[in-house]
Write a protein that holds these residues in place. Structure first.
Motif, mmCIF file in Angstrom:
data_model
loop_
_atom_site.group_PDB
_atom_site.id
_atom_site.type_symbol
_atom_site.label_atom_id
_atom_site.label_comp_id
_atom_site.label_asym_id
_atom_site.label_seq_id
_atom_site.Cartn_x
_atom_site.Cartn_y
_atom_site.Cartn_z
ATOM 1 N N TRP A 340 89.496 40.025 45.245
ATOM 2 C CA TRP A 340 90.861 40.366 44.754
ATOM 3 C C TRP A 340 91.956 39.454 45.205
ATOM 4 O O TRP A 340 92.875 39.058 44.315
ATOM 5 C CB TRP A 340 91.159 41.838 44.999
ATOM 6 N N ALA A 341 92.158 38.952 46.542
ATOM 7 C CA ALA A 341 93.084 38.370 46.928
ATOM 8 C C ALA A 341 92.973 36.815 46.503
ATOM 9 O O ALA A 341 93.996 36.230 46.329
ATOM 10 C CB ALA A 341 92.929 38.399 48.588
ATOM 11 N N TRP A 342 91.692 36.604 46.392
ATOM 12 C CA TRP A 342 91.390 35.110 45.851
ATOM 13 C C TRP A 342 91.858 34.951 44.137
ATOM 14 O O TRP A 342 92.546 34.143 44.041
ATOM 15 C CB TRP A 342 89.903 34.741 45.882
ATOM 16 N N MET A 343 91.751 36.119 43.539
ATOM 17 C CA MET A 343 92.068 36.121 42.340
ATOM 18 C C MET A 343 93.672 36.145 42.102
ATOM 19 O O MET A 343 94.210 35.298 41.176
ATOM 20 C CB MET A 343 91.645 37.106 41.322
ATOM 21 N N ASN A 344 94.326 36.756 42.923
ATOM 22 C CA ASN A 344 95.393 37.054 43.078
ATOM 23 C C ASN A 344 96.528 35.850 43.798
ATOM 24 O O ASN A 344 97.474 35.893 43.647
ATOM 25 C CB ASN A 344 96.023 38.227 43.768
ATOM 26 N N THR A 345 95.791 34.829 44.347
ATOM 27 C CA THR A 345 96.344 33.935 44.969
ATOM 28 C C THR A 345 96.970 34.257 46.287
ATOM 29 O O THR A 345 97.650 33.574 47.049
ATOM 30 C CB THR A 345 97.004 32.927 44.097
ATOM 31 N N ARG A 346 97.088 35.611 46.345
ATOM 32 C CA ARG A 346 97.847 36.289 47.641
ATOM 33 C C ARG A 346 97.126 37.279 48.101
ATOM 34 O O ARG A 346 96.288 38.167 47.807
ATOM 35 C CB ARG A 346 99.296 36.844 47.264
ATOM 36 N N GLY A 350 101.370 39.677 50.733
ATOM 37 C CA GLY A 350 102.390 38.914 50.050
ATOM 38 C C GLY A 350 102.025 37.434 50.722
ATOM 39 O O GLY A 350 102.634 36.468 50.180
ATOM 40 N N GLU A 351 101.215 37.136 51.799
ATOM 41 C CA GLU A 351 101.063 35.707 52.364
ATOM 42 C C GLU A 351 99.842 35.164 51.257
ATOM 43 O O GLU A 351 99.217 35.783 50.733
ATOM 44 C CB GLU A 351 100.398 35.899 53.644
ATOM 45 N N PRO A 352 100.129 33.702 51.079
ATOM 46 C CA PRO A 352 99.166 33.020 50.452
ATOM 47 C C PRO A 352 97.895 33.197 50.835
ATOM 48 O O PRO A 352 97.701 33.095 52.048
ATOM 49 C CB PRO A 352 99.607 31.619 50.461
ATOM 50 N N PHE A 353 97.000 33.127 49.806
ATOM 51 C CA PHE A 353 95.623 33.449 49.900
ATOM 52 C C PHE A 353 94.806 31.950 50.783
ATOM 53 O O PHE A 353 95.320 30.896 49.928
ATOM 54 C CB PHE A 353 94.773 33.522 48.940
ATOM 55 N N GLU A 354 94.369 32.125 51.875
ATOM 56 C CA GLU A 354 93.717 30.780 52.570
ATOM 57 C C GLU A 354 92.223 31.349 52.818
ATOM 58 O O GLU A 354 91.985 32.396 53.587
ATOM 59 C CB GLU A 354 94.307 30.639 53.798
ATOM 60 N N VAL A 355 91.147 30.660 52.355
ATOM 61 C CA VAL A 355 89.866 31.038 52.236
ATOM 62 C C VAL A 355 89.595 31.306 53.989
ATOM 63 O O VAL A 355 88.814 32.368 54.309
ATOM 64 C CB VAL A 355 88.885 29.917 51.911
ATOM 65 N N LYS A 356 89.628 30.361 54.756
ATOM 66 C CA LYS A 356 89.273 30.417 56.230
ATOM 67 C C LYS A 356 90.144 31.747 56.830
ATOM 68 O O LYS A 356 89.316 32.319 57.617
ATOM 69 C CB LYS A 356 89.808 29.230 57.080
ATOM 70 N N LEU A 360 88.402 35.249 58.458
ATOM 71 C CA LEU A 360 88.713 35.548 59.572
ATOM 72 C C LEU A 360 89.077 37.058 59.699
ATOM 73 O O LEU A 360 88.588 37.981 60.416
ATOM 74 C CB LEU A 360 89.565 34.888 60.447
ATOM 75 N N ASN A 361 89.963 37.522 58.921
ATOM 76 C CA ASN A 361 90.761 38.811 58.744
ATOM 77 C C ASN A 361 89.922 39.738 58.347
ATOM 78 O O ASN A 361 89.850 40.982 58.764
ATOM 79 C CB ASN A 361 91.894 38.639 57.770
ATOM 80 N N ARG A 362 88.739 39.364 57.610
ATOM 81 C CA ARG A 362 87.462 40.345 57.307
ATOM 82 C C ARG A 362 86.463 40.483 58.002
ATOM 83 O O ARG A 362 85.636 41.033 57.807
ATOM 84 C CB ARG A 362 87.371 40.016 55.752
#
Length: 399
Positions: A340-346, A350-356, A360-362
């Motif tokens: 979902w965050a990847w599709m939403n780009t955030r 509200g922070e920008p989506f960053e793969v790395k 880590l957050n998950r």
């Protein structure tokens, strides 16, 4: 692995794990490891009962060793009341115990696990299995002790739940709901449906329990159809959490902390110290805030303090649909939330989506993330780190 065969959680039977389930359960187990979250989260609905407080030592014993965990489980099985021991049947076979017949949710970590601990692979990582043992031991012991208390109280009042199974089931269900084991009713008869719910949401039965804690008290049928003994317990459970949080919040306010009374603000009844928020409402707060926003059509920012109109949003502003979407996406399991965050780009904050960063957050245990943010915000607040360890909510943002 521990195995006490008389205990089971009442979930649909385990389904063989595919790759998706293995990864999802692995992430979920890691995120919830390294803490003693049961008292501050799932079990807090029993905070007004003696059984809640006497279960702490059992939790720590179970964390300390496998033998300690087995001893806790065995103490429930051999309880003098006989409520939890399997009954011999006429055919000579082992039948269900009284507690099982009533539907009390006592978890066996082998066959049916608590929903946040479903990865055998994650157990191989130091600390994960200990967390699981502590979590299960606390909830099992607290549920069992409070069940005994309620049954015995009913008997003193001239009722006998052992003969009145309808009353026994209502008592057991009340305890289940109060400790994060909400019911999906007939849906639970479908293994596929429960599988989907567990793969999409982080803790669906906990979600159901929080909704049901509110509905039990607010639903008029509770006062016309529910047994008075059970009705009293339902009210006691909700008010126990809300009342405790209210008292602690006011004491914190007197000590200089900020506490919002605006139900449309995500900081509602949280204790705010600097940019750090403490949520001691055991997961009930988010449901109240979302409901208040949907009903009032207003939303107040926890950082700027500005109130926006959800019925006539300005360009880029939120509406009621956004509130509902944000609420449910925040309850997603690790993999769905990543997608979902990847599709939403955030991300959800509200922070920008960053793969790395998203990975880590998950993966990193939530309690470790909370402690890191707390230290970065203000090292002097680090003693507050004991709160997330014990299951209390803690967030730091707004810098």
């Amino acid at each position: 692995s521990e195995q006490i065969e008389f205990m089971h959680s009442g979930l649909a039977p385990e389904i063989p794990e595919g790759l998706y389930r293995k990864v999802s359960n692995f992430n979920r187990s890691l995120l919830t490891a390294m803490d003693f979250s049961a008292p501050g989260r799932q079990g807090k609905g029993l905070i007004t009962h003696k059984g809640y407080w006497t279960s702490f030592d059992d939790m720590f014993k179970a964390w300390g060793s496998k033998q300690g965990f087995d001893n806790v489980q065995q103490s429930i099985l051999t309880d003098p009341t006989g409520y939890f021991a399997p009954k011999p049947s006429l055919a000579g076979k082992t039948a269900k115990s009284f507690a099982e017949e009533a539907g009390l949710d006592l978890t066996d970590v082998v066959r049916n696990r608590e929903e946040i601990f479903r990865s055998k692979l994650a157990e191989k990582i130091p600390g994960v299995e200990r967390s699981q043992r502590a979590y299960v031991a606390f909830l099992n012991k607290a549920r069992a002790d409070v069940f005994k208390e309620l049954v015995d109280s009913a008997k003193k009042a001239g009722r006998d739940p052992e003969k009145d199974l309808v009353l026994a089931k209502q008592l057991a269900n009340s305890i289940n709901v109060s400790t994060g084991r909400g019911s999906f009713g007939k849906l639970e008869q479908s293994a596929t449906a429960m599988k989907v719910l567990n793969e999409v949401f982080f803790a669906p039965k906990l979600m159901a329990s929080r909704v049901q804690m509110y509905s039990r008290v607010l639903n008029p049928k509770t006062y016309t159809e529910l047994d008075p003994i059970v009705r009293k317990e339902a009210i006691r459970s909700l008010l126990g959490i809300v009342g405790t949080a209210g008292v602690v919040g006011e004491l914190a306010r007197l000590g200089g902390a900020k506490v919002s009374n605006d139900p449309t603000n995500s900081d509602f009844r949280k204790i705010k110290i600097g940019n750090t928020r403490i949520d001691n409402l055991a997961g009930l707060q988010q449901y109240g805030v979302a409901t208040a926003r949907l009903l009032s059509g207003q939303s107040t920012s926890s950082t700027s303090g500005r109130t926006s109109d959800l019925t006539r949003p300005k360009f880029g502003g939120q509406n009621r649909a956004d509130v509902a979407t944000n609420f449910f996406t925040n309850k997603l399991a690790p993999i769905p939330s990543f997608i979902w965050a990847w599709m939403n780009t955030r991300e959800f904050d509200g922070e920008p989506f960053e793969v790395k960063k998203a990975l880590l957050n998950r993966t990193i245990p939530i309690v470790m993330q909370d402690l890191t943010e707390l230290y970065q915000e203000d090292p002097s607040l680090l003693p507050l780190g004991v709160l997330p360890v014990m299951g209390e909510g803690l967030q730091t943002y707004g810098r």
